[in-house]
Design an enzyme around this catalytic site. Structure first.
Site, PDB file in Angstrom:
ATOM      1  N   SER A 142       0.684  -1.238   0.004  1.00 46.51           N
ATOM      2  CA  SER A 142       0.158  -0.164   0.013  1.00 46.51           C
ATOM      3  C   SER A 142       0.848   1.166   0.102  1.00 46.51           C
ATOM      4  CB  SER A 142      -1.064  -0.022   1.386  1.00 46.51           C
ATOM      5  OG  SER A 142      -0.025   0.118   2.381  1.00 46.51           O
ATOM      6  N   ASP A 179      -2.178   8.994   7.578  1.00 47.85           N
ATOM      7  CA  ASP A 179      -3.172   8.089   8.391  1.00 47.85           C
ATOM      8  C   ASP A 179      -2.358   7.258   9.198  1.00 47.85           C
ATOM      9  OD1 ASP A 179      -2.172   5.914   6.784  1.00 47.85           O
ATOM     10  OD2 ASP A 179      -3.983   5.737   5.579  1.00 47.85           O
ATOM     11  N   HIS A 211       0.436   5.228   6.535  1.00 48.34           N
ATOM     12  CA  HIS A 211       1.233   5.747   5.255  1.00 48.34           C
ATOM     13  C   HIS A 211       1.860   7.513   5.595  1.00 48.34           C
ATOM     14  CE1 HIS A 211      -1.785   2.765   4.377  1.00 48.34           C
ATOM     15  NE2 HIS A 211      -0.807   2.169   3.704  1.00 48.34           N
TER      16      HIS A 211
END
Length: 403
Positions: free
Chosen positions: A51, A367, A370
């Site tokens: 991600s 967040d 990340h």
């Protein structure tokens, strides 16, 4: 006769002037085209990872690891890029591609790309993905590293001969391992790996699988690799939020439109902590990164992979630099996400249509997991230009591209 001669001379001069102007225009266009071609340092770029660099491959699969909703991507101008990046704007590989001279459109997600995009570059990364195939299953569908490599194999088989011959000059970014710890080893109620392997044995297991995938890419034509280490994930807002006096539910908090879930069976909340970080996780990561650097050294032009050039990106060093020089970089918030819920904005990740912090440039983390685009920008510039082997070993990315 004299008048006719004078008219012909003027006509000849006019025709000659037009020809000269046309030639100069064509020459100028040629210079512009050549300059543009020279500015792009490599013919293509292919990206493999999780991600941290996913840009939409998970958008249309049954997965909780998706970011195709606002406020993710809030700092992209409307319509500038497809949704699916796990940050407020561009990822580190978006910015690294920019340093390499790639101009819009950005390197597309494999799942969203057209066949015409394949020769220029593709992003195969997938949120929740790991080196091990079962990693991230707690979050639903995703593409493990082995599947990403198979997707690349399909692409290579479909390239025209002239395009496939350029594969050895392209950049191959590979960044894996974070989820093999966060969404596998440190979730003992969901995965057995922590019971079956100590940290050294588990790192060795991961690296053996990793090396097989790198050599598969080599067999498909890859030669220039950028291998990213794992950062100190024991210090991300999610871990900082899990303080021992009142831990949140174990596992990964994840949000998708209309759903707010905390999944999984519990990381090691009892790990030794230093400044709030989970040092048990950081210690395991240090073992893995040491082995990853050894792998890079071994494959760098070794008998198994002749002609290969691998660069190791030291993510731990980059993270420490961001924290140590936060004020110089303009950061004022180091320990909480810009968007999220709970302690450190890290207990549950950013909710659909949630209002994020006003000034994203002040935050290292977007967040619970990340970085912001601001942090990604600094990291990309560092690994591209740095002369220190503590950042990029044995050379930086710009030198790798120039080989």
């Amino acid at each position: 006769m004299l008048v006719r001669s004078m008219g012909n001379n003027r006509l000849h001069r006019w025709v000659l002037a037009c020809a000269v102007a046309a030639a100069m225009h064509m020459a100028a266009l040629l210079v512009v085209v050549q300059a543009a071609q020279q500015h792009q340092m490599v013919p293509c770029m292919y990206i493999f990872g999780d991600s941290l660099v996913d840009n939409g491959n998970n958008n249309n699969i049954l997965s909780l690891a998706r970011a195709n909703y606002r406020p993710y991507g809030v700092d992209f101008p409307d319509g500038a890029a497809p949704a699916g990046r796990f940050t407020n704007g561009r990822t580190m590989v978006d910015l690294l591609a920019d340093h390499l001279g790639f101009r819009p459109p950005l390197i597309p997600a494999y799942a969203l790309a057209e066949p015409a995009d394949h020769a220029r570059g593709l992003n195969f990364a997938s949120g929740a993905a790991g080196i091990r195939h079962e990693t991230g299953n707690n979050l639903g569908g995703h593409y493990a590293l082995s599947e990403q490599v198979e997707h690349f194999r399909t692409v290579v088989q479909g390239l025209e001969p002239g395009k496939s011959q350029q594969l050895g000059r392209c950049i191959y970014y590979v960044g894996m391992g974070s989820n093999d710890y966060l969404n596998n080893y440190f979730m003992p109620d969901y995965y057995p790996t922590a019971r079956n392997y100590d940290p050294s044995a588990y790192a060795a297991l991961l690296l053996a699988d990793y090396e097989r995938q790198i050599t598969d890419l080599y067999a498909l034509g890859a030669r220039k690799f950028v291998i990213a280490g794992v950062g100190q994930i024991g210090c991300i807002p999610y871990e900082l939020a899990r303080v021992a006096d009142n831990p949140p539910p174990a596992g990964i908090g994840i949000a998708v439109p209309g759903i707010n879930i905390s999944l999984g069976g519990g990381g090691s909340n009892a790990g030794k902590r230093k400044g709030g970080c989970n040092e048990e996780i950081n210690s395991a990561i240090a073992i893995y990164n040491k082995g990853l650097l050894a792998m890079v050294k071994r494959l760098n032009g070794g008998s198994q992979t002749p002609g290969a050039r691998l660069v190791f990106l030291n993510a731990v060093n980059s993270g420490k630099d961001l924290a140590a020089n936060a004020a110089a970089y303009g950061f004022t918030v180091l320990d909480r996400g810009c968007c999220g819920v709970g302690r450190n904005n890290g207990q549950i990740t950013c909710l659909p249509m949630q209002t994020p912090c006003d000034d994203r440039s002040k935050y290292i983390f977007w967040d619970a997991f990340h970085p912001t685009e601001a942090a990604n920008r600094i990291i990309a510039a560092k690994v591209f230009n740095s002369s220190s082997t503590a950042d990029a070993y044995p050379i930086n990315v710009s030198r790798l591209a120039a080989i």
